[in-house]
Write a protein that holds these residues in place. Structure first.
Motif, PDB file in Angstrom:
ATOM      1  N   GLU A   1       0.814  -1.221   0.000  1.00 41.26           N
ATOM      2  CA  GLU A   1       0.000   0.000   0.000  1.00 41.26           C
ATOM      3  C   GLU A   1       0.843   1.265   0.000  1.00 41.26           C
ATOM      4  O   GLU A   1       0.337   2.342  -0.296  1.00 41.26           O
TER       5      GLU A   1
ATOM      6  N   SER B   1      -4.180   1.996  -3.687  1.00 41.93           N
ATOM      7  CA  SER B   1      -4.993   2.539  -2.598  1.00 41.93           C
ATOM      8  C   SER B   1      -5.055   1.563  -1.425  1.00 41.93           C
ATOM      9  O   SER B   1      -4.890   1.954  -0.277  1.00 41.93           O
ATOM     10  N   SER B   2      -5.326   0.307  -1.709  1.00 45.57           N
ATOM     11  CA  SER B   2      -5.351  -0.724  -0.673  1.00 45.57           C
ATOM     12  C   SER B   2      -4.967  -2.048  -1.316  1.00 45.57           C
ATOM     13  O   SER B   2      -5.027  -2.208  -2.537  1.00 45.57           O
TER      14      SER B   2
ATOM     15  N   GLN C   1      -5.658   3.474  -7.150  1.00 43.72           N
ATOM     16  CA  GLN C   1      -6.232   4.807  -7.000  1.00 43.72           C
ATOM     17  C   GLN C   1      -7.058   5.162  -8.229  1.00 43.72           C
ATOM     18  O   GLN C   1      -6.845   4.630  -9.318  1.00 43.72           O
ATOM     19  N   THR C   2      -8.019   6.060  -8.045  1.00 44.29           N
ATOM     20  CA  THR C   2      -8.878   6.484  -9.150  1.00 44.29           C
ATOM     21  C   THR C   2      -8.061   7.204 -10.215  1.00 44.29           C
ATOM     22  O   THR C   2      -7.355   8.162  -9.924  1.00 44.29           O
TER      23      THR C   2
ATOM     24  N   ARG D   1      -5.492   6.015 -11.782  1.00 45.30           N
ATOM     25  CA  ARG D   1      -4.090   5.625 -11.785  1.00 45.30           C
ATOM     26  C   ARG D   1      -3.953   4.224 -12.366  1.00 45.30           C
ATOM     27  O   ARG D   1      -4.867   3.388 -12.256  1.00 45.30           O
TER      28      ARG D   1
END
Length: 568
Positions: A150, A156-157, A186-187, A189
């Motif tokens: 992370e 993101s996770s 991530q949004t 990415r």
């Protein structure tokens, strides 16, 4: 019986008039005035609070319930206002406090994340079973690996699943562990293949005896990111190779333009480059033997010679028997040369043998050559140079002249040095001198933006406009509504608390004379008003009696009957 007169009729009690309402009384008017003042003050307060509205920023998002409760408790202790957004998924605090609050919460170890690491092993209970201890260790290892993954910017996770087989003493029953990784990116990415390979090697290096081929990486959309088929992956187009080629081309363009710009001026040169890169990795091993033939010099490695020379054996001759087998007798005369008269026959020598063995060195060349991938096979560069412009200082006329052949040749030589021109490699270069856009225009410097048009000043302008708007609204409410409402109250208050100055003797005499004059004038006015009122009252009463007799004659008849009965 006396006749009824109009004066008698006016003694009839008139109909009852409605009493004044509460709002028409002085108390009601004061109540309305106070209510209006309160409304204006509330409106002004609301405008001021709107101008002081705090902008909130995201502190944390997608936190677990346990971490959310701990963060809220810490924010309450620090007296930091907060609110929720996105359905409770995000915690927001004022923008100017976001970074400071994050650092303070990080010092407290918040947020801890939804996964647990080796802190799970800190609270081991006495008497726990071996199976439970092994499960906790696996959970801790998975949590630590997930936290490490992370930390990558694009992730993101992450969730890590390890399949650790039980150890066995038999070699045939031994199994390798496997691992699966689920990434939530991530949004907006993406993650490239190099980062995926890094995650795979991270897990393989963290888990004992975990091979790289047993690690699987999947994203939140179900796309397989890790490719265990290395042979197929080798034949695919690597995005890193395209980035490498693009970086080489941009570097060549930058070098060429930075070298030619001081000669021709800013914006008067354009360059483009195409690089042919060889990404094949070649390993060569060669073993060469050269012939040892003239005129090449020969090297003797070893040489051996053997020679044998001794008496020979005469073939037997004569009559077979005992006499022929006897040895020859002693010589009675000296040996002479063969063929001499009277000489004895010559002694025949034995055969001679000579053997020579020579070993020469054999030429042998062993060459191991390894050519790394990414070598430049060929470069192609094109350079476009604008015509030279000169401006007359007196008339301001622009003169456009093409470059001379010597200047073009000079630029060509400079570009070759900048690009690393190699004729044997097949590099090509083309330098062209032409007018840009086909229109000869003088160089016009870029206009500077005014301070009110500069985008950097836009936030400051918004704040100033907001405060000016709020000040204008508050001033309007005060001067147009609040001040007129407070004026009667303030006037009465000032009159009630006003202390008159002590008059002098002359002022007292003038005041007495003025008061007597005013009293006389008031008496005259009052007498005139009384006469007018009496006249007006008589006429009004007469008109009212006539109107009453027309509208309701029975009341008038009853009054007359009462008068007649009284007179009797």
């Amino acid at each position: 019986m006396a006749a009824a007169t109009a004066e008698d009729l006016v003694d009839i009690p008139p109909q009852d008039t409605p009493p004044p309402t509460f709002l028409q009384t002085p108390l009601g008017k004061n109540f309305l005035r106070g209510l209006g003042i309160a409304a204006v003050l509330a409106l002004m307060l609301g405008v001021w609070m709107w101008s002081q509205r705090v902008e909130y920023g995201v502190l944390f998002t997608n936190v677990s319930d346990k971490d959310g409760g701990a963060i809220m408790a810490s924010l309450d202790q620090m007296a930091v206002p907060y609110k929720f957004s996105d359905g409770g998924a995000s915690i927001m605090v004022p923008n100017e406090q976001v970074h400071g609050v994050r650092l303070k919460l990080a010092a407290q170890g918040l947020p801890k994340g939804g996964t647990v690491g080796f802190e799970l092993m800190e609270n081991q209970k006495l008497g726990v079973s071996q199976f439970h201890e092994q499960v906790n260790y696996q959970r801790s290892l998975e949590g630590e690996l997930a936290r490490s993954i992370e930390s990558i910017a694009a992730v993101s996770s992450a969730r890590v699943h390890l399949a650790l087989p039980k150890p066995s003493v038999f070699v045939r029953e031994q199994q390798k562990p496997t691992a699966s990784v689920l990434l939530n990116l991530q949004t907006g990415r993406v993650i490239d293949q190099a980062q995926v390979n890094a995650i795979v090697h991270l897990l393989a290096s963290s888990v004992s005896e975990l091979p790289v081929s047993n690690v699987t990486v999947v994203d939140q959309a179900g796309n397989l990111l890790s490719d265990p088929d290395k042979s197929n992956n080798a034949r695919k187009l690597d995005p890193n190779q395209l980035k490498y080629v693009e970086a080489i081309q941009k570097n060549i363009i930058k070098q060429v333009e930075s070298l030619i710009t001081p000669l021709v001026g800013q914006g008067n040169v354009r360059a483009e480059a195409t690089a042919d890169i060889d990404f094949a990795q070649v390993d060569t091993a060669a073993e060469v033997y050269k012939p040892n033939s003239p005129p090449e010099p020969q090297s003797i490695r070893s040489q051996q010679t053997s020679e044998a020379n001794g008496p020979g054996s005469v073939n037997p001759a004569g009559v077979p028997g005992a006499l022929s087998n006897q040895p020859p007798g002693l010589a009675t005369a000296p040996l002479t040369a063969a063929g001499a008269p009277g000489a004895a026959p010559a002694v025949v020598s034995g055969p001679t043998r000579k053997d020579t063995t020579t070993n020469f060195e054999v030429d042998k060349t062993i060459r191991y050559e390894q050519r790394p991938m990414g070598l430049v096979k060929r470069l192609t560069v094109g350079v476009l140079v604008n015509h030279r412009r000169s401006v007359d200082a007196r008339t301001g006329k622009v003169t456009v002249t093409p470059l001379t052949a010597a200047q073009v040749a000079q630029i060509n030589d400079l570009v070759k040095e900048a690009m690393g021109y190699n004729k044997d490699r097949g590099d090509t270069l083309n330098v062209t001198n032409a007018a840009f856009d086909g229109v000869d225009k003088p160089d016009v410097p870029a206009p500077t933006l005014d301070w009110w048009r500069d985008p950097a000043n836009l936030p400051l302008a918004k704040d100033i406009a907001k405060y000016l708007f709020v000040a204008a609204i508050i001033a309007f409410l005060y001067f147009r509504l609040l001040r007129p409402m407070l004026r009667p109250v303030m006037t009465k208050f000032d009159k009630a608390h006003e202390v008159p100055p002590e008059p002098t003797a002359a002022e007292e005499e003038k005041a007495d004379e003025a008061s007597l004059a005013e009293a006389a004038a008031a008496a005259e006015v009052a007498e005139a008003e009384a006469e007018t009122a009496q006249d007006h009252s008589y006429r009004a009463n007469l008109a009212l009696a006539k109107k009453l007799a027309q509208e309701d004659p029975r009341i008038v008849a009853n009054v007359i009957k009462a008068w007649v009965g009284t007179n009797e």
